[in-house]
Scaffold this motif. Structure first.
Motif, PDB file in Angstrom:
ATOM      1  N   ILE A 246     -60.561  80.295 -95.633  1.00 34.43           N
ATOM      2  CA  ILE A 246     -60.972  79.206 -96.532  1.00 34.43           C
ATOM      3  C   ILE A 246     -62.192  79.645 -97.347  1.00 34.43           C
ATOM      4  O   ILE A 246     -62.248  79.468 -98.566  1.00 34.43           O
ATOM      5  N   ALA A 247     -63.164  80.256 -96.656  1.00 32.87           N
ATOM      6  CA  ALA A 247     -64.383  80.704 -97.347  1.00 32.87           C
ATOM      7  C   ALA A 247     -64.031  81.712 -98.436  1.00 32.87           C
ATOM      8  O   ALA A 247     -64.535  81.634 -99.566  1.00 32.87           O
ATOM      9  N   GLY A 248     -63.129  82.637 -98.116  1.00 31.45           N
ATOM     10  CA  GLY A 248     -62.726  83.649 -99.092  1.00 31.45           C
ATOM     11  C   GLY A 248     -62.095  83.000-100.316  1.00 31.45           C
ATOM     12  O   GLY A 248     -62.407  83.364-101.461  1.00 31.45           O
ATOM     13  N   LEU A 249     -61.228  82.010-100.090  1.00 33.63           N
ATOM     14  CA  LEU A 249     -60.527  81.360-101.208  1.00 33.63           C
ATOM     15  C   LEU A 249     -61.510  80.632-102.123  1.00 33.63           C
ATOM     16  O   LEU A 249     -61.415  80.695-103.342  1.00 33.63           O
ATOM     17  N   PHE A 278     -70.372  80.081 -94.893  1.00 36.95           N
ATOM     18  CA  PHE A 278     -70.992  78.953 -95.583  1.00 36.95           C
ATOM     19  C   PHE A 278     -72.258  79.392 -96.336  1.00 36.95           C
ATOM     20  O   PHE A 278     -72.953  80.321 -95.905  1.00 36.95           O
ATOM     21  N   ASP A 279     -72.540  78.694 -97.460  1.00 36.58           N
ATOM     22  CA  ASP A 279     -73.720  79.001 -98.277  1.00 36.58           C
ATOM     23  C   ASP A 279     -74.842  77.992 -98.052  1.00 36.58           C
ATOM     24  O   ASP A 279     -76.008  78.312 -98.242  1.00 36.58           O
ATOM     25  N   ILE A 280     -74.478  76.750 -97.742  1.00 36.05           N
ATOM     26  CA  ILE A 280     -75.456  75.661 -97.591  1.00 36.05           C
ATOM     27  C   ILE A 280     -75.107  74.907 -96.305  1.00 36.05           C
ATOM     28  O   ILE A 280     -73.931  74.599 -96.076  1.00 36.05           O
ATOM     29  N   VAL A 281     -76.123  74.599 -95.508  1.00 32.81           N
ATOM     30  CA  VAL A 281     -75.881  73.931 -94.221  1.00 32.81           C
ATOM     31  C   VAL A 281     -76.894  72.806 -94.048  1.00 32.81           C
ATOM     32  O   VAL A 281     -78.093  73.061 -94.183  1.00 32.81           O
ATOM     33  N   HIS A 282     -76.446  71.606 -93.754  1.00 33.91           N
ATOM     34  CA  HIS A 282     -77.444  70.623 -93.309  1.00 33.91           C
ATOM     35  C   HIS A 282     -77.305  70.447 -91.809  1.00 33.91           C
ATOM     36  O   HIS A 282     -76.236  70.634 -91.244  1.00 33.91           O
TER      37      HIS A 282
END
Ligand code: PLP
Length: 503
Positions: A246-249, A278-282
């Motif tokens: 999913i991240a790759g797509l 992931f690039d952003i994490v809360h």
């Protein structure tokens, strides 16, 4: 107290006088006081000496006049009409209502932390700045990210911050983009935050496994996609196994991946969002670490980002200067402040205390226990309440009462209400929306085998009643201070003003 201790499941005894508890104003007797200071010869100036006269009240404030004894008894009685995690199990799925160690409260109550005004300059608050720096480093280590802001006041505030960061990143590249993709199982705050962040929501379906439908994702992707918001484990308590694909797509079309970290307690020390792509994490510090929450209590939703987004983070951020001291620094392309001060600082201090006291192995054990407890419960009650998806779950188990509805017209809501009479807080019901008659149990890592067994036995009793006397479930709860309420009325008839008696 109306609730049984886990393990005993004794039926609730009526609490004396609980249905007739007066309001504090009804208890008021003119002239009564909690205590009164002895008169001294110290000169007391009128208030006008301290405040502009035009801001002073012209009428006395309406307060109840009661003795200290009556005051304490009144509020103590009211507190006994409430359920709390300190009283028993609170398996409210998605909310992670785990028991929070008192040690963390002790740390946060230190006067050197609790009594500092947030506006105090950096050279007088070096200890606080060091706490912020240490916590940021720990959170980055846990999530596999490069930098973080501690300002957002809760998960939803973190989501909005993350979306503003996403927007800032794309706009800086002259490529604002339009849409953010969200799976249909997502928490309601996700689409709300996307809309507040100025993007359009594209919803994609979950597949029959309860996971992101990768083919549907491929169909939804395009050059106008700013990113995707996912929680992993997702809101049906399952791990998104295709997350790397999913991240790759998403990255292939230039989009960013946002991780809703509400479920981070399930993967602490086991896998990191950064390593999943992931690039952003809360993070919801009030769920994963150590703050009692619910009832509108304070939260904290720090947002950690990969290196390519660090320059946009809200500022100021505490940092270690070259000479080893600590200072406030605002990143050069910062999206600005998202909190009046530095965030809910005492929640941040509690989280750091929790992380330090557990250490790496301790945090991993938290995740293992959270997952073990949910799976144990899921298997233990499978014969009466099957899982919505027949596969191992992570930290929460989404069960379904569809067969109860078909057989006896007993609904998930009836089960939840009846469970309260047995001394347990209700699970989350009718969420996620994609599961019929959903009962979402999140026992959390802090429950013992005995309390899990006790919950399972309570569910068995309720299951037997559903067949022998379904009406008794429709009538529940009968032993709690408040019985079944009209779920929609409070939202439709909001009364935010004083009542007829002017209180
Ligand atoms: C999956 C998920 N995302 C976001 C949130 C929002 O977090 P908060 O309540 O701290 O704003 C929650 C809260 O329950 C959640 O479960």
């Amino acid at each position: 107290m109306a609730y049984a201790a886990p393990g005993s499941r004794a039926k609730s005894a009526p609490l004396m006088g609980r249905d007739t508890e007066p309001t504090i104003f009804e208890m008021s007797v003119e002239g009564r006081r909690a205590y009164q200071l002895r008169t001294t010869d110290i000169e007391v100036k009128p208030m006008g000496a301290y405040l502009p006269v035009e801001h002073l009240a012209t009428q006395p404030v309406k307060l109840a006049s009661v003795s200290e004894r009556d005051l304490v008894a009144h509020f103590t009685r009211l507190s006994h009409r409430q359920f709390a995690v300190d009283l028993g199990m609170y398996p409210l799925g998605s909310c992670t209502m785990k028991y929070n160690p008192k040690f963390c409260d002790t740390v946060a109550n230190e006067p050197g932390l609790a009594k500092v005004h947030p506006g105090t300059p950096a050279h007088l608050t070096q200890g606080w700045l060091e706490i912020f720096v240490d916590l940021e480093n720990r959170l980055c280590e846990i999530t596999g990210m490069a930098a973080a802001t501690l300002q957002p006041a809760a998960g939803a505030a973190g989501e909005l911050t993350g979306l503003l960061l996403m927007r800032a990143y794309h706009e800086a590249r002259g490529d604002a983009r339009r849409r953010v993709i969200i799976p249909d199982s997502a928490h309601g705050t996700n689409p709300a935050s996307v809309t507040l962040g100025g993007y359009e929501v594209t919803t994609i379906p979950s597949d029959e496994r309860g996971l992101v439908d990768v083919e549907a994702l491929k169909g939804a992707l395009g050059p106008d996609v700013a990113g995707i918001m996912l929680t992993n484990p997702n809101t049906v308590g399952l791990f998104e196994e295709e997350i790397v694909e999913i991240a790759g797509l998403v990255h292939e079309v230039g989009g960013l991946l946002y991780y809703d970290g509400a479920n981070l307690n399930a993967i602490l020390g086991v896998v990191r969002p950064g390593d999943m792509g992931f690039d952003i994490v809360h993070m919801n510090l009030h769920k994963t670490f150590a703050t009692p929450h619910g009832g509108g209590g304070p939260g904290a939703g720090p947002v950690a980002v990969a290196a390519h987004l660090a320059e946009y983070l809200p500022g100021p951020r505490a940092q270690r200067a070259a000479d080893g001291s600590f200072e406030w620094v605002t990143p050069h392309s910062s999206i600005g402040r998202v909190h009046g001060w530095h965030g809910n600082a005492l929640v941040l201090a509690r989280a750091l205390a929790y992380i330090e006291v557990h250490g790496g192995e301790g945090l991993t054990a938290v995740a293992h226990h959270a997952v073990l407890n949910a799976n144990w419960l899921k298997q233990r009650v499978a014969a009466i309440l099957p899982a919505a998806y027949d596969r191992p779950c992570m930290h929460e188990a989404v069960l379904t009462a569809t067969s109860w509805k078909k057989a006896n017209d007993v609904r998930a809501l009836d089960v939840a209400k009846r469970l309260m009479e047995e001394g347990f807080h209700a699970p989350t019901v009718y969420f996620p929306l994609i599961v019929d008659e959903a009962l979402m149990f999140e026992p959390t890592e802090t429950e013992s085998l005995q309390s899990l067994e006790s919950l399972a036995q309570a569910l068995e009793i309720i299951h037997a009643e559903a067949q022998s006397d379904p009406q008794s479930l429709h009538d529940a709860p009968r032993t709690t201070p408040v019985r079944r309420v009209d779920e929609a009325r409070a939202a439709r008839q909001l009364m935010a003003t004083e009542d007829a008696a002017g209180r």
